[in-house]
Design a protein around this motif. Structure first.
Motif, PDB file in Angstrom:
ATOM      1  N   VAL A  72      28.331 -72.242 -12.831  1.00 41.76           N
ATOM      2  CA  VAL A  72      29.030 -71.295 -12.586  1.00 41.76           C
ATOM      3  C   VAL A  72      28.424 -69.877 -12.787  1.00 41.76           C
ATOM      4  CG1 VAL A  72      31.264 -70.196 -13.167  1.00 41.76           C
ATOM      5  CG2 VAL A  72      30.964 -72.636 -13.349  1.00 41.76           C
ATOM      6  N   ASP A  73      28.501 -68.936 -11.725  1.00 43.13           N
ATOM      7  CA  ASP A  73      27.825 -67.781 -12.054  1.00 43.13           C
ATOM      8  C   ASP A  73      28.982 -66.968 -12.426  1.00 43.13           C
ATOM      9  OD1 ASP A  73      25.422 -65.969 -10.837  1.00 43.13           O
ATOM     10  OD2 ASP A  73      27.527 -64.950 -10.240  1.00 43.13           O
ATOM     11  N   ALA A  74      28.660 -66.121 -13.397  1.00 41.07           N
ATOM     12  CA  ALA A  74      29.569 -65.325 -14.034  1.00 41.07           C
ATOM     13  C   ALA A  74      30.130 -64.235 -13.154  1.00 41.07           C
ATOM     14  CB  ALA A  74      29.150 -64.718 -15.505  1.00 41.07           C
ATOM     15  N   GLU A  75      28.946 -63.564 -12.310  1.00 41.55           N
ATOM     16  CA  GLU A  75      29.249 -62.393 -11.777  1.00 41.55           C
ATOM     17  C   GLU A  75      30.157 -62.762 -10.431  1.00 41.55           C
ATOM     18  OE1 GLU A  75      26.905 -58.625  -9.252  1.00 41.55           O
ATOM     19  OE2 GLU A  75      25.689 -60.403 -10.265  1.00 41.55           O
ATOM     20  N   ASP A  76      30.059 -63.960  -9.917  1.00 41.83           N
ATOM     21  CA  ASP A  76      30.656 -64.400  -8.537  1.00 41.83           C
ATOM     22  C   ASP A  76      32.170 -64.620  -9.185  1.00 41.83           C
ATOM     23  OD1 ASP A  76      28.633 -64.343  -6.729  1.00 41.83           O
ATOM     24  OD2 ASP A  76      27.921 -66.299  -7.110  1.00 41.83           O
ATOM     25  N   LEU A  77      32.205 -65.242 -10.417  1.00 39.29           N
ATOM     26  CA  LEU A  77      33.616 -65.696 -10.764  1.00 39.29           C
ATOM     27  C   LEU A  77      34.327 -64.439 -10.940  1.00 39.29           C
ATOM     28  CD1 LEU A  77      35.585 -68.032 -11.307  1.00 39.29           C
ATOM     29  CD2 LEU A  77      34.812 -68.068 -13.656  1.00 39.29           C
ATOM     30  N   TRP A  78      33.665 -63.283 -11.596  1.00 43.37           N
ATOM     31  CA  TRP A  78      34.229 -62.350 -11.974  1.00 43.37           C
ATOM     32  C   TRP A  78      35.020 -61.444 -10.817  1.00 43.37           C
ATOM     33  CZ3 TRP A  78      34.221 -56.804 -10.904  1.00 43.37           C
ATOM     34  CH2 TRP A  78      34.832 -56.072 -11.934  1.00 43.37           C
ATOM     35  N   PHE A  79      34.033 -61.303  -9.679  1.00 43.46           N
ATOM     36  CA  PHE A  79      34.574 -60.887  -8.517  1.00 43.46           C
ATOM     37  C   PHE A  79      35.585 -61.733  -7.971  1.00 43.46           C
ATOM     38  CE2 PHE A  79      30.294 -58.561  -8.408  1.00 43.46           C
ATOM     39  CZ  PHE A  79      30.892 -57.194  -8.363  1.00 43.46           C
ATOM     40  N   SER A  80      35.687 -62.909  -7.732  1.00 44.37           N
ATOM     41  CA  SER A  80      36.567 -63.669  -7.075  1.00 44.37           C
ATOM     42  C   SER A  80      38.014 -63.587  -7.931  1.00 44.37           C
ATOM     43  CB  SER A  80      36.227 -65.232  -7.098  1.00 44.37           C
ATOM     44  OG  SER A  80      35.155 -65.405  -6.676  1.00 44.37           O
ATOM     45  N   THR A  81      37.752 -63.547  -9.246  1.00 42.58           N
ATOM     46  CA  THR A  81      39.089 -63.574 -10.034  1.00 42.58           C
ATOM     47  C   THR A  81      39.628 -62.023  -9.964  1.00 42.58           C
ATOM     48  OG1 THR A  81      37.858 -63.081 -11.970  1.00 42.58           O
ATOM     49  CG2 THR A  81      38.546 -65.466 -11.751  1.00 42.58           C
ATOM     50  N   ARG A  82      38.906 -60.980  -9.722  1.00 41.02           N
ATOM     51  CA  ARG A  82      39.458 -59.752  -9.796  1.00 41.02           C
ATOM     52  C   ARG A  82      40.131 -59.284  -8.385  1.00 41.02           C
ATOM     53  NH1 ARG A  82      38.067 -61.223 -14.582  1.00 41.02           N
ATOM     54  NH2 ARG A  82      38.386 -59.562 -16.156  1.00 41.02           N
ATOM     55  N   ALA A  83      39.468 -59.979  -7.534  1.00 39.33           N
ATOM     56  CA  ALA A  83      40.149 -59.762  -6.123  1.00 39.33           C
ATOM     57  C   ALA A  83      41.484 -60.618  -6.008  1.00 39.33           C
ATOM     58  CB  ALA A  83      39.055 -60.412  -5.051  1.00 39.33           C
ATOM     59  N   SER A  84      41.282 -61.919  -6.726  1.00 40.34           N
ATOM     60  CA  SER A  84      42.576 -62.714  -6.517  1.00 40.34           C
ATOM     61  C   SER A  84      43.779 -61.535  -7.482  1.00 40.34           C
ATOM     62  CB  SER A  84      42.425 -63.754  -7.364  1.00 40.34           C
ATOM     63  OG  SER A  84      43.670 -64.632  -7.295  1.00 40.34           O
ATOM     64  N   TYR A  85      43.459 -61.071  -8.373  1.00 39.01           N
ATOM     65  CA  TYR A  85      44.482 -60.258  -9.066  1.00 39.01           C
ATOM     66  C   TYR A  85      44.884 -59.316  -8.483  1.00 39.01           C
ATOM     67  CZ  TYR A  85      42.456 -62.531 -13.590  1.00 39.01           C
ATOM     68  OH  TYR A  85      41.838 -63.139 -14.482  1.00 39.01           O
TER      69      TYR A  85
END
Length: 216
Positions: free
Chosen positions: A67-80
């Motif tokens: 899991v890449d932290a930066e990728d997950l950060w952007f994915s979750t923030r976009a979803s929020y």
């Protein structure tokens, strides 16, 4: 407790009913990007109350996922953003509790692992920002909960003896932070999986109505 002169509140799961919101945004991403199918019970047990970086490390260690932290950060923030955080509801009795503490002239602070943008969006939507004298948010600390740094920073802002401060939390992570900062902690949750991990709390209550009665 007697002589309470300050109350420090956690936000997610304590004042706002956000855990299902976060779960409903993370679960599809974990499934589509990493093939991991989680339930809400999994979320409460493994994810709730932790920072994104902590969850990334957990996913790597427990599930052996890359899991890449930066990728997950952007994915979750976009979803929020698509889901609209303004739809997150308050926990039952939250505003009544804040109003009671305010009427008694007790100082209130918010100590959260969420970022200030989230605080402003959600609490602003519910017109609760003015209840708090200050906010300790994720960007203000190097070491988030369960490290005591967030609560130690809050104590410094208050300039009130620790024995006159009460913390309201809903997870073991937050309670650990408060207790290691030398503070009295009331845990409030109906989640059985979390209650089993809260033996270090000074008191465990079911909801904020019970917290209100306890503070009275």
């Amino acid at each position: 407790m007697k002589n309470i002169n300050a109350v420090l509140f956690d936000m997610d799961g304590t004042l706002i009913d956000s855990e299902y919101f976060y779960f409903s945004n993370w679960a599809p991403i974990l499934l589509s990007d990493y093939g991991l199918d989680i339930t809400f019970e999994d979320w409460i047990r493994d994810f709730a109350g932790h920072t994104l970086q902590d969850n990334v490390e957990m996913l790597k260690e427990r599930y052996n996922l890359q899991v890449d932290a930066e990728d997950l950060w952007f994915s979750t923030r976009a979803s929020y953003a698509r889901a609209n955080m303004k739809t997150i509801r308050l926990m039952p009795h939250a505003k009544d509790l804040l109003e009671m503490v305010k009427e008694r002239g007790i100082t209130m602070g918010l100590v959260t692992s969420s970022y200030n943008t989230t605080v402003q969006t959600v609490l602003g939507e519910h017109q609760l920002l003015d209840y708090f004298s200050f906010f300790v948010t994720r960007e203000l600390v190097e070491q988030p909960k369960p490290n005591p740094e967030p609560y130690l920073l809050a104590v410094n802002k208050l300039n009130i003896p620790k024995e006159e401060i009460v913390v309201i939390e809903d997870t073991s992570t937050g309670c650990t932070s408060a207790k290691n900062a030398g503070l009295y902690c009331i845990a409030v949750t109906k989640q059985e999986v979390e209650r089993k991990r809260l033996s270090h709390a000074d008191v465990i209550l079911n909801d904020l109505a019970e917290v209100k009665n306890s503070l009275l």
